[in-house]
Design an enzyme around this catalytic site. Structure first.
Site, PDB file in Angstrom:
ATOM      1  N   ASP A 156     125.974  65.294 -28.324  1.00 50.40           N
ATOM      2  CA  ASP A 156     126.980  66.359 -28.190  1.00 50.40           C
ATOM      3  C   ASP A 156     126.485  67.626 -28.901  1.00 50.40           C
ATOM      4  O   ASP A 156     125.392  68.107 -28.608  1.00 50.40           O
ATOM      5  CB  ASP A 156     128.328  65.849 -28.732  1.00 50.40           C
ATOM      6  CG  ASP A 156     129.482  66.804 -28.503  1.00 50.40           C
ATOM      7  OD1 ASP A 156     129.977  66.866 -27.361  1.00 50.40           O
ATOM      8  OD2 ASP A 156     129.892  67.487 -29.456  1.00 50.40           O
ATOM      9  N   TYR A 168     131.700  76.493 -31.712  1.00 52.32           N
ATOM     10  CA  TYR A 168     132.076  77.065 -30.416  1.00 52.32           C
ATOM     11  C   TYR A 168     132.275  78.567 -30.530  1.00 52.32           C
ATOM     12  O   TYR A 168     131.953  79.319 -29.595  1.00 52.32           O
ATOM     13  CB  TYR A 168     133.360  76.409 -29.917  1.00 52.32           C
ATOM     14  CG  TYR A 168     133.237  74.934 -29.639  1.00 52.32           C
ATOM     15  CD1 TYR A 168     132.793  74.470 -28.406  1.00 52.32           C
ATOM     16  CD2 TYR A 168     133.568  73.989 -30.605  1.00 52.32           C
ATOM     17  CE1 TYR A 168     132.681  73.119 -28.131  1.00 52.32           C
ATOM     18  CE2 TYR A 168     133.465  72.632 -30.348  1.00 52.32           C
ATOM     19  CZ  TYR A 168     133.013  72.203 -29.114  1.00 52.32           C
ATOM     20  OH  TYR A 168     132.898  70.860 -28.850  1.00 52.32           O
ATOM     21  N   HIS A 197     131.595  59.887 -22.593  1.00 54.34           N
ATOM     22  CA  HIS A 197     130.879  60.881 -23.396  1.00 54.34           C
ATOM     23  C   HIS A 197     130.421  60.355 -24.747  1.00 54.34           C
ATOM     24  O   HIS A 197     129.318  60.662 -25.198  1.00 54.34           O
ATOM     25  CB  HIS A 197     131.773  62.100 -23.602  1.00 54.34           C
ATOM     26  CG  HIS A 197     131.138  63.186 -24.402  1.00 54.34           C
ATOM     27  ND1 HIS A 197     130.060  63.929 -23.938  1.00 54.34           N
ATOM     28  CD2 HIS A 197     131.395  63.660 -25.656  1.00 54.34           C
ATOM     29  CE1 HIS A 197     129.695  64.805 -24.860  1.00 54.34           C
ATOM     30  NE2 HIS A 197     130.482  64.663 -25.911  1.00 54.34           N
TER      31      HIS A 197
END
Length: 349
Positions: free
Chosen positions: A135, A263, A328
């Site tokens: 990730d 982010y 995921h």
């Protein structure tokens, strides 16, 4: 998602000074179930304190976690790889858990975080390490190999393919125009807003919602509300209530802002990395992804991965593994298989 990833990558890294373990931080046994022989310490790297979990002796393997994860995400691989003869080191990245939590997105560019990892490698007394990542950890690992390939013998990436930087568009502008304002990365952008929603729901509900997400379609967090604090979310067999309690304890300590700042720094990193547009990753690499992962099911992702797109930018890509029926959070969902995949590749080096 692949187009978003393609906007991210390319850059450089200043050589970091070798850093040392803080003398006051002794190695102590982990109190967590199944991790009794894992030890913990704090190292001072790149101006921050970084908590690391480690076990074993032999070739050094560094494991990088993603969002919303911790060193603990790798607990199965730490034990498994140590038993196979590796010295395994899994840090909490800046902004997480027992590592420093700098304020503001400007402290979370790829240059900052790669600087942390390079300094960690130096602190271990290693010229090169074996590197595995998932990730956001995978994004950082790609950057480590792009900036400082001299520091990595071989690379195993989980879930997030390499994405060459797109000079024509900033990542957030692209994501907003493609998916809309409710797309989770767009919702993460304004400081304080998503933190308030997470507080309303409670840390446990937030973590359960994310860690159990298995829909291979884009992930949205509606502005009108992301459900109820009383929502009951069943856990899969690979994630226990004890695991959730540990995650909750650490995110309750730090909050989510540090993790969300990765982010929020996407456009900052994009601006800083312009000189490396078109650069390649020249480290031997193995890529592993679940066929239910949202990154694998994004428009264009499968073609990019399987039809030469990624190989063009990662010329030493040795193997691509697609695990059937896996989502995921692949290293937790299939711990034994991932440990075996990492070992089978790293054995070559």
């Amino acid at each position: 998602m692949v187009d978003f990833i393609r906007n991210l990558f390319s850059s450089f890294c200043r050589k970091q000074k070798t850093s040392h373990a803080l003398p006051a931080q002794a190695l102590i046994p982990s109190p967590h179930m199944g991790c009794s022989e894992i030890t913990h310490r704090t190292v001072h790297v790149n101006g921050i304190d970084m908590h690391v979990a480690e076990k074993g002796s032999g070739p050094v393997v560094v494991l990088l976690h993603g969002f919303p994860e911790l060193w603990y995400t790798w607990r199965h691989q730490i034990n498994g790889l140590a038993e196979l003869g590796y010295h395994v080191v899994a840090p909490d990245l800046r902004g997480y858990s027992d590592s420093s939590v700098p304020s503001g997105a400007t402290s979370y560019s790829a240059l900052h975080v790669v600087g942390d990892i390079v300094a960690l490698i130096d602190s271990l007394g290693q010229e090169k390490v074996l590197l595995a990542a998932h990730d956001w950890g995978a994004i950082i690992a790609w950057y480590v190999c792009l900036f400082r390939p001299d520091k990595v013998k071989a690379l195993v990436i989980l879930s997030v393919p390499f994405g060459p930087r797109n000079p024509a568009r900033k990542p957030i502008d692209y994501l907003r125009s493609t998916y809309g304002d409710d797309y989770y990365i767009c919702r993460f952008q304004e400081p304080g807003v998503i933190e308030a929603e997470f507080k309303r729901l409670g840390t446990e509900v937030v973590l359960k919602k994310i860690l159990t997400y298995r829909n291979p379609t884009p992930f949205f967090i509606p502005k009108e509300g992301w459900g109820s604090p009383d929502e009951q979310i069943p856990l899969p067999s690979w994630l226990s209530e004890d695991d959730i309690k540990y995650y909750v304890s650490k995110f309750n300590k730090t909050g989510f802002s540090g993790a969300l700042n990765y982010y929020r720094a996407l456009d900052i990193t994009w601006e800083l990395t312009e000189p490396w547009t078109g650069a390649q990753i020249k480290v031997p690499t193995k890529f592993i992804v679940g066929d239910l992962d949202i990154t694998y099911n994004a428009p264009g992702a499968k073609d990019f991965i399987h039809k030469g797109g990624m190989k063009k930018f990662v010329p030493l890509l040795d193997e691509v593994v697609v695990m059937k029926g896996v989502g995921h959070f692949i290293n937790e969902e299939k711990p034994t298989e991932i440990t075996e995949h990492i070992d089978s590749f790293f054995k070559k080096f």
